[in-house]
Motif scaffolding. Structure first.
Motif, PDB file in Angstrom:
ATOM      1  N   ALA A   1      -9.990  23.352   4.392  1.00  0.00           N
ATOM      2  CA  ALA A   1     -10.586  22.057   4.076  1.00  0.00           C
ATOM      3  C   ALA A   1      -9.696  21.321   3.084  1.00  0.00           C
ATOM      4  CB  ALA A   1     -11.979  22.237   3.487  1.00  0.00           C
ATOM      5  N   ILE A   2      -9.573  20.021   3.267  1.00  0.00           N
ATOM      6  CA  ILE A   2      -8.899  19.176   2.287  1.00  0.00           C
ATOM      7  C   ILE A   2      -9.956  18.296   1.640  1.00  0.00           C
ATOM      8  CG2 ILE A   2      -7.174  17.393   1.878  1.00  0.00           C
ATOM      9  CD1 ILE A   2      -5.562  18.512   4.184  1.00  0.00           C
ATOM     10  N   PHE A   3     -10.033  18.380   0.330  1.00  0.00           N
ATOM     11  CA  PHE A   3     -11.039  17.648  -0.435  1.00  0.00           C
ATOM     12  C   PHE A   3     -10.377  16.652  -1.372  1.00  0.00           C
ATOM     13  CE2 PHE A   3     -13.427  21.709   0.243  1.00  0.00           C
ATOM     14  CZ  PHE A   3     -14.542  21.175   0.892  1.00  0.00           C
ATOM     15  N   ALA A   4     -11.038  15.527  -1.562  1.00  0.00           N
ATOM     16  CA  ALA A   4     -10.690  14.587  -2.630  1.00  0.00           C
ATOM     17  C   ALA A   4     -11.804  14.637  -3.671  1.00  0.00           C
ATOM     18  CB  ALA A   4     -10.538  13.173  -2.081  1.00  0.00           C
ATOM     19  N   ILE A   5     -11.427  14.594  -4.936  1.00  0.00           N
ATOM     20  CA  ILE A   5     -12.395  14.671  -6.026  1.00  0.00           C
ATOM     21  C   ILE A   5     -12.795  13.243  -6.401  1.00  0.00           C
ATOM     22  CG2 ILE A   5     -12.863  15.576  -8.334  1.00  0.00           C
ATOM     23  CD1 ILE A   5     -10.537  17.531  -7.888  1.00  0.00           C
TER      24      ILE A   5
ATOM     25  N   ALA B   1      -8.835  23.901   0.232  1.00  0.00           N
ATOM     26  CA  ALA B   1      -9.554  25.166   0.063  1.00  0.00           C
ATOM     27  C   ALA B   1      -9.541  25.893   1.396  1.00  0.00           C
ATOM     28  CB  ALA B   1     -10.990  24.917  -0.401  1.00  0.00           C
ATOM     29  N   ALA B   2      -8.900  27.049   1.418  1.00  0.00           N
ATOM     30  CA  ALA B   2      -8.806  27.850   2.638  1.00  0.00           C
ATOM     31  C   ALA B   2      -9.709  29.067   2.503  1.00  0.00           C
ATOM     32  CB  ALA B   2      -7.365  28.303   2.872  1.00  0.00           C
ATOM     33  N   VAL B   3     -10.566  29.283   3.492  1.00  0.00           N
ATOM     34  CA  VAL B   3     -11.444  30.448   3.482  1.00  0.00           C
ATOM     35  C   VAL B   3     -10.965  31.404   4.565  1.00  0.00           C
ATOM     36  CG1 VAL B   3     -13.143  29.272   4.966  1.00  0.00           C
ATOM     37  CG2 VAL B   3     -13.833  31.259   3.608  1.00  0.00           C
TER      38      VAL B   3
ATOM     39  N   PRO C   1      -2.220  21.209  -4.389  1.00  0.00           N
ATOM     40  CA  PRO C   1      -2.879  22.420  -4.887  1.00  0.00           C
ATOM     41  C   PRO C   1      -3.747  23.050  -3.795  1.00  0.00           C
ATOM     42  CG  PRO C   1      -3.101  20.624  -6.459  1.00  0.00           C
ATOM     43  CD  PRO C   1      -2.552  20.024  -5.198  1.00  0.00           C
ATOM     44  N   VAL C   2      -3.658  24.366  -3.672  1.00  0.00           N
ATOM     45  CA  VAL C   2      -4.398  25.105  -2.649  1.00  0.00           C
ATOM     46  C   VAL C   2      -5.093  26.286  -3.304  1.00  0.00           C
ATOM     47  CG1 VAL C   2      -4.265  26.416  -0.492  1.00  0.00           C
ATOM     48  CG2 VAL C   2      -2.751  24.441  -0.843  1.00  0.00           C
ATOM     49  N   ILE C   3      -6.366  26.465  -2.986  1.00  0.00           N
ATOM     50  CA  ILE C   3      -7.107  27.663  -3.372  1.00  0.00           C
ATOM     51  C   ILE C   3      -7.480  28.413  -2.111  1.00  0.00           C
ATOM     52  CG2 ILE C   3      -9.310  26.392  -3.451  1.00  0.00           C
ATOM     53  CD1 ILE C   3      -8.409  29.248  -5.823  1.00  0.00           C
ATOM     54  N   VAL C   4      -7.195  29.695  -2.068  1.00  0.00           N
ATOM     55  CA  VAL C   4      -7.568  30.564  -0.956  1.00  0.00           C
ATOM     56  C   VAL C   4      -8.658  31.498  -1.444  1.00  0.00           C
ATOM     57  CG1 VAL C   4      -6.824  32.391   0.621  1.00  0.00           C
ATOM     58  CG2 VAL C   4      -5.296  30.476   0.127  1.00  0.00           C
ATOM     59  N   GLY C   5      -9.735  31.597  -0.696  1.00  0.00           N
ATOM     60  CA  GLY C   5     -10.796  32.535  -1.014  1.00  0.00           C
ATOM     61  C   GLY C   5     -11.165  33.331   0.212  1.00  0.00           C
ATOM     62  N   GLY C   6     -11.282  34.633   0.073  1.00  0.00           N
ATOM     63  CA  GLY C   6     -11.670  35.386   1.246  1.00  0.00           C
ATOM     64  C   GLY C   6     -11.786  36.876   1.023  1.00  0.00           C
ATOM     65  N   ASP C   7     -12.507  37.491   1.935  1.00  0.00           N
ATOM     66  CA  ASP C   7     -12.511  38.945   2.045  1.00  0.00           C
ATOM     67  C   ASP C   7     -11.250  39.294   2.815  1.00  0.00           C
ATOM     68  OD1 ASP C   7     -12.794  41.606   2.614  1.00  0.00           O
ATOM     69  OD2 ASP C   7     -14.612  41.386   3.824  1.00  0.00           O
ATOM     70  N   LEU C   8     -10.227  39.712   2.108  1.00  0.00           N
ATOM     71  CA  LEU C   8      -8.943  40.000   2.726  1.00  0.00           C
ATOM     72  C   LEU C   8      -8.839  41.451   3.185  1.00  0.00           C
ATOM     73  CD1 LEU C   8      -6.556  37.898   0.460  1.00  0.00           C
ATOM     74  CD2 LEU C   8      -8.016  37.199   2.394  1.00  0.00           C
ATOM     75  N   ASN C   9      -9.909  42.218   2.969  1.00  0.00           N
ATOM     76  CA  ASN C   9      -9.989  43.597   3.455  1.00  0.00           C
ATOM     77  C   ASN C   9      -8.802  44.442   3.013  1.00  0.00           C
ATOM     78  OD1 ASN C   9     -12.336  44.485   4.999  1.00  0.00           O
ATOM     79  ND2 ASN C   9     -11.955  42.659   6.231  1.00  0.00           N
ATOM     80  N   SER C  10      -8.249  44.094   1.869  1.00  0.00           N
ATOM     81  CA  SER C  10      -7.100  44.826   1.353  1.00  0.00           C
ATOM     82  C   SER C  10      -6.974  44.565  -0.133  1.00  0.00           C
ATOM     83  CB  SER C  10      -5.815  44.384   2.068  1.00  0.00           C
ATOM     84  OG  SER C  10      -4.674  45.010   1.498  1.00  0.00           O
ATOM     85  N   THR C  11      -6.559  45.570  -0.872  1.00  0.00           N
ATOM     86  CA  THR C  11      -6.226  45.370  -2.267  1.00  0.00           C
ATOM     87  C   THR C  11      -4.748  45.030  -2.367  1.00  0.00           C
ATOM     88  OG1 THR C  11      -6.410  46.315  -4.484  1.00  0.00           O
ATOM     89  CG2 THR C  11      -5.700  47.799  -2.722  1.00  0.00           C
ATOM     90  N   ALA C  12      -4.272  44.870  -3.587  1.00  0.00           N
ATOM     91  CA  ALA C  12      -2.860  44.616  -3.830  1.00  0.00           C
ATOM     92  C   ALA C  12      -2.273  45.794  -4.588  1.00  0.00           C
ATOM     93  CB  ALA C  12      -2.691  43.320  -4.636  1.00  0.00           C
TER      94      ALA C  12
END
Length: 310
Positions: free
Chosen positions: A114-118, A132-134, A161-172
């Motif tokens: 999603a691309i948002f304007a504030i 915002a990427a899910v 600016p980009v924020i990614v949020g998700g269950d990535l099913n992996s740790t780092a």
């Protein structure tokens, strides 16, 4: 302008034994005070049914909880009717771009973004804009997770600016993160989420997340390489060494212990807007849990207009 954000993998979209309970979604926010402007959800299972009624009900229930008129959009998942979703506050944000899941001619690296304007940062041509990427990466195969990471890697160094949020099913990588005793896990779990060393021992498969944020260097206590993303959990830890890096999967779900696999990632352009003191993993108050995963929240700060209209 403070933009609170939330990430939650809502187990089966509230659907259990053929019945849906969306009040569990509200329960997950039991200790959240500031209404999130963006809520990134995984496992919106069958929320497209009956003219998107579950999606709209979820938005209405959270609207009642926070006094905020949420609007929801459903994403796309090739694996089945379990797409991600985003709920957002239209009084704070204007949605400028979101590809409908039914669109056929969309590049894979543009879906679920999603691309948002504030609204309060200027007029149409000068408002601050962010993406915002899910994401909900594959639970079965590290190779596929690495391929899914590749779909996001170009956003690490974009000007927006980009924020990614998700269950990535992996740790780092990194011993500072929650660890799992892979010897206590069954073979199937190890085969999905870990790698076997030549000596027969197992370690977490971290390639996919590390591709975005870099590999942990235990000597310098910093990450190297990576595609320009930064884990907000680690930004918080760097700002305050006492910040706990908690697992994002609830206790008793995974044999051998739970990991931090639900990630909020900020690209290089977003990192200055991250409030490092805002990151929190919310441990449920009681059982039964609202979900097998925990709610994760943070906040972004946009004080001045950035970028141009997009």
């Amino acid at each position: 302008m403070i933009i609170p954000i939330a990430l939650f993998n809502f187990e089966n979209g509230g659907l259990h034994d053929g019945r849906r309970n969306l009040h569990l979604l509200v329960d997950a926010f039991h200790d959240v005070d500031a209404p999130p402007a963006v809520i990134m959800l995984c496992e919106a299972k069958q929320w497209h049914e009956n003219a998107h009624r579950p999606l709209h009900q979820a938005a209405e229930l959270l609207s009642d909880r926070f006094g905020t008129p949420y609007v929801g959009v459903l994403g796309h998942d090739t694996r089945g009717p379990i797409p991600p979703a985003i709920l957002y506050d239209p009084t704070v944000l204007a949605l400028r771009c979101w590809h409908d899941p039914a669109e056929q001619h969309v590049f894979a690296d543009k879906r679920n973004i999603a691309i948002f304007a504030i609204r309060d940062t200027g007029d149409h041509d000068t408002r601050a804009v962010f993406a915002a990427a899910v994401a909900h990466w594959d639970a079965h195969c590290g190779t596929r997770r690495r391929q899914q990471a590749a779909l996001l890697d170009r956003y690490g160094t974009t000007d927006m600016p980009v924020i990614v949020g998700g269950d990535l099913n992996s740790t780092a990588s990194g011993a500072h993160l929650p660890q799992r005793d892979w010897a206590a896990a069954g073979y199937r779990a190890r085969a999905r989420k870990a790698r076997r060393h030549p000596d027969g021992t197992w370690a977490a498969d971290t390639d996919a997340v590390d591709h975005l944020i870099g590999r942990w260097n235990p000597d310098t206590h910093r990450r190297v390489d990576g595609c320009g993303f930064h884990a907000i959990a680690e930004i918080a830890r760097m700002a305050n060494p006492h910040t706990p890096l908690l697992p994002t999967v609830n206790d008793g779900i995974n044999a051998g212990g739970s990991l931090l696999i639900d990630w909020l990632l900020a690209n290089t352009a977003m990192r200055p807007h991250v409030d490092p003191d805002s990151y929190r993993v919310h441990v449920p108050a009681q059982r039964p849990y609202p979900s097998d995963h925990r709610l994760v929240t943070a906040a972004l700060s946009f004080d001045t207009p950035i970028g141009q209209a997009r």
